[in-house]
Design a protein around this motif. Structure first.
Motif, PDB file in Angstrom:
ATOM      1  N   VAL A 105      -5.007   9.463 -24.138  1.00 53.17           N
ATOM      2  CA  VAL A 105      -4.552   8.821 -22.903  1.00 53.17           C
ATOM      3  C   VAL A 105      -3.038   8.976 -22.813  1.00 53.17           C
ATOM      4  CG1 VAL A 105      -4.299   6.644 -21.670  1.00 53.17           C
ATOM      5  CG2 VAL A 105      -6.440   7.174 -22.840  1.00 53.17           C
ATOM      6  N   ASP A 106      -2.577   9.524 -21.688  1.00 50.96           N
ATOM      7  CA  ASP A 106      -1.135   9.677 -21.489  1.00 50.96           C
ATOM      8  C   ASP A 106      -0.481   8.312 -21.290  1.00 50.96           C
ATOM      9  OD1 ASP A 106      -1.363  12.434 -21.636  1.00 50.96           O
ATOM     10  OD2 ASP A 106      -1.711  12.642 -19.469  1.00 50.96           O
ATOM     11  N   ASN A 107       0.767   8.203 -21.719  1.00 51.73           N
ATOM     12  CA  ASN A 107       1.548   6.973 -21.523  1.00 51.73           C
ATOM     13  C   ASN A 107       0.823   5.741 -22.085  1.00 51.73           C
ATOM     14  OD1 ASN A 107       3.464   8.513 -20.046  1.00 51.73           O
ATOM     15  ND2 ASN A 107       2.214   8.282 -18.202  1.00 51.73           N
ATOM     16  N   LEU A 108       0.299   5.881 -23.291  1.00 53.08           N
ATOM     17  CA  LEU A 108      -0.474   4.798 -23.899  1.00 53.08           C
ATOM     18  C   LEU A 108       0.338   3.511 -24.002  1.00 53.08           C
ATOM     19  CD1 LEU A 108      -3.050   3.824 -25.301  1.00 53.08           C
ATOM     20  CD2 LEU A 108      -2.125   4.707 -27.461  1.00 53.08           C
ATOM     21  N   ASP A 109       1.595   3.624 -24.425  1.00 51.57           N
ATOM     22  CA  ASP A 109       2.431   2.428 -24.586  1.00 51.57           C
ATOM     23  C   ASP A 109       2.617   1.701 -23.255  1.00 51.57           C
ATOM     24  OD1 ASP A 109       2.690   2.923 -27.266  1.00 51.57           O
ATOM     25  OD2 ASP A 109       4.631   3.936 -27.095  1.00 51.57           O
ATOM     26  N   GLU A 110       2.807   2.476 -22.173  1.00 54.49           N
ATOM     27  CA  GLU A 110       2.989   1.866 -20.852  1.00 54.49           C
ATOM     28  C   GLU A 110       1.713   1.153 -20.403  1.00 54.49           C
ATOM     29  OE1 GLU A 110       4.397   4.630 -17.978  1.00 54.49           O
ATOM     30  OE2 GLU A 110       6.092   5.304 -19.206  1.00 54.49           O
ATOM     31  N   ILE A 111       0.569   1.770 -20.667  1.00 51.55           N
ATOM     32  CA  ILE A 111      -0.706   1.172 -20.253  1.00 51.55           C
ATOM     33  C   ILE A 111      -0.969  -0.115 -21.031  1.00 51.55           C
ATOM     34  CG2 ILE A 111      -3.205   1.507 -20.233  1.00 51.55           C
ATOM     35  CD1 ILE A 111      -2.666   4.472 -19.684  1.00 51.55           C
ATOM     36  N   ILE A 112      -0.707  -0.087 -22.333  1.00 56.61           N
ATOM     37  CA  ILE A 112      -0.896  -1.301 -23.138  1.00 56.61           C
ATOM     38  C   ILE A 112       0.046  -2.399 -22.659  1.00 56.61           C
ATOM     39  CG2 ILE A 112      -0.583  -2.292 -25.441  1.00 56.61           C
ATOM     40  CD1 ILE A 112      -1.616   0.346 -26.588  1.00 56.61           C
ATOM     41  N   GLY A 113       1.287  -2.015 -22.336  1.00 56.27           N
ATOM     42  CA  GLY A 113       2.240  -2.989 -21.812  1.00 56.27           C
ATOM     43  C   GLY A 113       1.746  -3.621 -20.528  1.00 56.27           C
ATOM     44  N   ALA A 114       1.154  -2.791 -19.642  1.00 61.60           N
ATOM     45  CA  ALA A 114       0.623  -3.310 -18.381  1.00 61.60           C
ATOM     46  C   ALA A 114      -0.552  -4.246 -18.631  1.00 61.60           C
ATOM     47  CB  ALA A 114       0.192  -2.144 -17.488  1.00 61.60           C
ATOM     48  N   LEU A 115      -1.419  -3.896 -19.570  1.00 59.67           N
ATOM     49  CA  LEU A 115      -2.571  -4.747 -19.887  1.00 59.67           C
ATOM     50  C   LEU A 115      -2.124  -6.090 -20.458  1.00 59.67           C
ATOM     51  CD1 LEU A 115      -4.957  -2.079 -21.485  1.00 59.67           C
ATOM     52  CD2 LEU A 115      -5.243  -3.214 -19.276  1.00 59.67           C
ATOM     53  N   SER A 169      -8.153   3.742 -14.065  1.00 57.07           N
ATOM     54  CA  SER A 169      -9.143   4.428 -14.891  1.00 57.07           C
ATOM     55  C   SER A 169      -8.698   4.467 -16.349  1.00 57.07           C
ATOM     56  CB  SER A 169      -9.356   5.848 -14.362  1.00 57.07           C
ATOM     57  OG  SER A 169     -10.219   6.570 -15.205  1.00 57.07           O
ATOM     58  N   GLN A 170      -7.402   4.737 -16.564  1.00 57.04           N
ATOM     59  CA  GLN A 170      -6.868   4.780 -17.925  1.00 57.04           C
ATOM     60  C   GLN A 170      -6.930   3.397 -18.577  1.00 57.04           C
ATOM     61  OE1 GLN A 170      -6.715   7.766 -18.832  1.00 57.04           O
ATOM     62  NE2 GLN A 170      -4.707   8.679 -18.551  1.00 57.04           N
ATOM     63  N   LYS A 171      -6.624   2.361 -17.798  1.00 54.59           N
ATOM     64  CA  LYS A 171      -6.684   0.994 -18.329  1.00 54.59           C
ATOM     65  C   LYS A 171      -8.100   0.644 -18.769  1.00 54.59           C
ATOM     66  CE  LYS A 171      -2.927  -0.932 -15.492  1.00 54.59           C
ATOM     67  NZ  LYS A 171      -2.626  -1.878 -14.393  1.00 54.59           N
ATOM     68  N   ASN A 172      -9.068   0.975 -17.909  1.00 52.00           N
ATOM     69  CA  ASN A 172     -10.464   0.673 -18.241  1.00 52.00           C
ATOM     70  C   ASN A 172     -10.906   1.411 -19.496  1.00 52.00           C
ATOM     71  OD1 ASN A 172     -10.795  -1.035 -16.037  1.00 52.00           O
ATOM     72  ND2 ASN A 172     -11.449   0.632 -14.677  1.00 52.00           N
ATOM     73  N   LYS A 173     -10.406   2.633 -19.645  1.00 51.68           N
ATOM     74  CA  LYS A 173     -10.756   3.420 -20.826  1.00 51.68           C
ATOM     75  C   LYS A 173     -10.245   2.742 -22.096  1.00 51.68           C
ATOM     76  CE  LYS A 173     -10.297   8.064 -22.790  1.00 51.68           C
ATOM     77  NZ  LYS A 173      -9.778   9.440 -22.584  1.00 51.68           N
ATOM     78  N   ILE A 174      -9.009   2.235 -22.053  1.00 55.10           N
ATOM     79  CA  ILE A 174      -8.421   1.567 -23.215  1.00 55.10           C
ATOM     80  C   ILE A 174      -9.152   0.257 -23.509  1.00 55.10           C
ATOM     81  CG2 ILE A 174      -6.339   0.440 -24.093  1.00 55.10           C
ATOM     82  CD1 ILE A 174      -6.262   3.490 -24.129  1.00 55.10           C
ATOM     83  N   LEU A 175      -9.474  -0.501 -22.460  1.00 55.51           N
ATOM     84  CA  LEU A 175     -10.192  -1.767 -22.655  1.00 55.51           C
ATOM     85  C   LEU A 175     -11.546  -1.533 -23.330  1.00 55.51           C
ATOM     86  CD1 LEU A 175      -9.459  -3.597 -19.275  1.00 55.51           C
ATOM     87  CD2 LEU A 175      -8.627  -4.260 -21.541  1.00 55.51           C
ATOM     88  N   LYS A 176     -12.280  -0.521 -22.859  1.00 58.39           N
ATOM     89  CA  LYS A 176     -13.592  -0.216 -23.445  1.00 58.39           C
ATOM     90  C   LYS A 176     -13.454   0.218 -24.898  1.00 58.39           C
ATOM     91  CE  LYS A 176     -15.859   1.114 -19.112  1.00 58.39           C
ATOM     92  NZ  LYS A 176     -16.467   2.238 -18.346  1.00 58.39           N
ATOM     93  N   LEU A 177     -12.388   0.991 -25.177  1.00 58.47           N
ATOM     94  CA  LEU A 177     -12.177   1.478 -26.535  1.00 58.47           C
ATOM     95  C   LEU A 177     -11.855   0.328 -27.489  1.00 58.47           C
ATOM     96  CD1 LEU A 177     -12.026   3.950 -28.362  1.00 58.47           C
ATOM     97  CD2 LEU A 177      -9.620   4.207 -27.726  1.00 58.47           C
ATOM     98  N   ILE A 178     -11.025  -0.610 -27.023  1.00 60.32           N
ATOM     99  CA  ILE A 178     -10.681  -1.764 -27.865  1.00 60.32           C
ATOM    100  C   ILE A 178     -11.935  -2.585 -28.167  1.00 60.32           C
ATOM    101  CG2 ILE A 178      -9.408  -3.947 -27.948  1.00 60.32           C
ATOM    102  CD1 ILE A 178      -7.213  -2.601 -26.293  1.00 60.32           C
ATOM    103  N   LYS A 179     -12.749  -2.811 -27.125  1.00 56.79           N
ATOM    104  CA  LYS A 179     -13.985  -3.583 -27.320  1.00 56.79           C
ATOM    105  C   LYS A 179     -14.924  -2.884 -28.304  1.00 56.79           C
ATOM    106  CE  LYS A 179     -14.168  -5.814 -22.765  1.00 56.79           C
ATOM    107  NZ  LYS A 179     -14.934  -5.912 -21.490  1.00 56.79           N
ATOM    108  N   LYS A 180     -14.978  -1.564 -28.217  1.00 57.09           N
ATOM    109  CA  LYS A 180     -15.886  -0.800 -29.071  1.00 57.09           C
ATOM    110  C   LYS A 180     -15.464  -0.860 -30.540  1.00 57.09           C
ATOM    111  CE  LYS A 180     -17.788   3.861 -29.649  1.00 57.09           C
ATOM    112  NZ  LYS A 180     -17.811   5.256 -29.124  1.00 57.09           N
ATOM    113  N   ILE A 181     -14.142  -0.762 -30.766  1.00 55.77           N
ATOM    114  CA  ILE A 181     -13.643  -0.728 -32.144  1.00 55.77           C
ATOM    115  C   ILE A 181     -13.561  -2.124 -32.755  1.00 55.77           C
ATOM    116  CG2 ILE A 181     -11.659  -0.080 -33.587  1.00 55.77           C
ATOM    117  CD1 ILE A 181     -11.007   2.096 -31.581  1.00 55.77           C
ATOM    118  N   ASP A 182     -13.294  -3.117 -31.923  1.00 59.00           N
ATOM    119  CA  ASP A 182     -13.052  -4.477 -32.417  1.00 59.00           C
ATOM    120  C   ASP A 182     -14.307  -5.055 -33.091  1.00 59.00           C
ATOM    121  OD1 ASP A 182     -12.085  -6.963 -32.943  1.00 59.00           O
ATOM    122  OD2 ASP A 182     -11.725  -7.527 -30.845  1.00 59.00           O
TER     123      ASP A 182
END
Length: 214
Positions: free
Chosen positions: A186-196, A158-171
């Motif tokens: 979003v908690d652990n933002l750096d870890e989630i970005i690393g996973a993506l 869920s957190q990953k999807n939230k970040i993906l949608k946010l990047i698409k929206k801002i880009d």
């Protein structure tokens, strides 16, 4: 014994227990009417229900001692009163004993409340009872671990999807700086970005600037 204390102690459950659990547990002394107890598997146990075989019997002054073996451990059971029940118990007898755990000079023993001779077949029944309890506890623990892992996985997705949608929206076509999404709560933002990045959902067009892989 004061009447209030007697009534309180009468309400305590005699738990079916292995001798080794009694011996390996922590003995806690408390003040007031509350009885001393053992900590066994997260429970406070002040009375135990044990089935075992009498392997030794002795008497000294007003103290009578029985050594009882349940196949998992050996412990002394004592009485300091003229307990006629013990006179009917002999070496080799299988007994059901209800007593209160005590500790003296770092040695645990059981203060006998009641004891009676029973048929040998009850030894197997008790082992099955306690074995079933342990297996059920282990099964329940595994189920909880699986549920927690599944919940954590779902939360991560869920957190990953939230970040993906946010990047698409801002880009706007040139990618998004990490700083631009750092306020996403979003908690652990750096870890989630690393996973993506590892999973190939996003890539860095340059250090610190992300773009979703369409």
């Amino acid at each position: 014994m004061p009447e209030a204390e007697q009534k309180f102690q009468d309400r305590q459950i005699a738990y079916k227990t292995r001798i080794k659990d009694v011996l390996n547990s922590k003995y806690i002394k408390v003040e007031g009417f509350n009885p001393n107890y053992l900590e066994i598997n997260g429970q406070k146990i002040s009375r135990v229900n044990i089935i075992g075989v009498i392997v030794q019997k002795s008497e000294l002054d007003n103290q009578k001692n029985l050594i009882i073996d349940d196949g998992n451990g050996v412990i002394t059971a004592r009485t300091f009163e003229n307990n006629l029940l013990l006179d009917k118990i002999g070496i080799g007898d299988v007994v059901l004993l209800i007593g209160r755990p005590r500790e003296f000079s770092m040695e645990k023993y059981l203060l006998v409340e009641t004891i009676k001779k029973i048929e040998p077949g009850w030894v197997k029944v008790r082992k099955l009872e306690l074995g079933k309890d342990i297996e059920q506890e282990e099964s329940n623990e595994k189920e909880v671990e699986i549920e927690e892992a599944e919940e954590e996985k779902n939360m991560g997705e869920s957190q990953k999807n939230k970040i993906l949608k946010l990047i698409k929206k801002i880009d706007k076509g040139e990618g998004v700086f990490v700083e631009d999404i750092s306020s996403s709560n979003v908690d652990n933002l750096d870890e989630i970005i690393g996973a993506l990045l590892r999973e190939g959902d996003v890539f860095e067009i340059r250090p610190g600037k992300l773009k979703v892989l369409e």
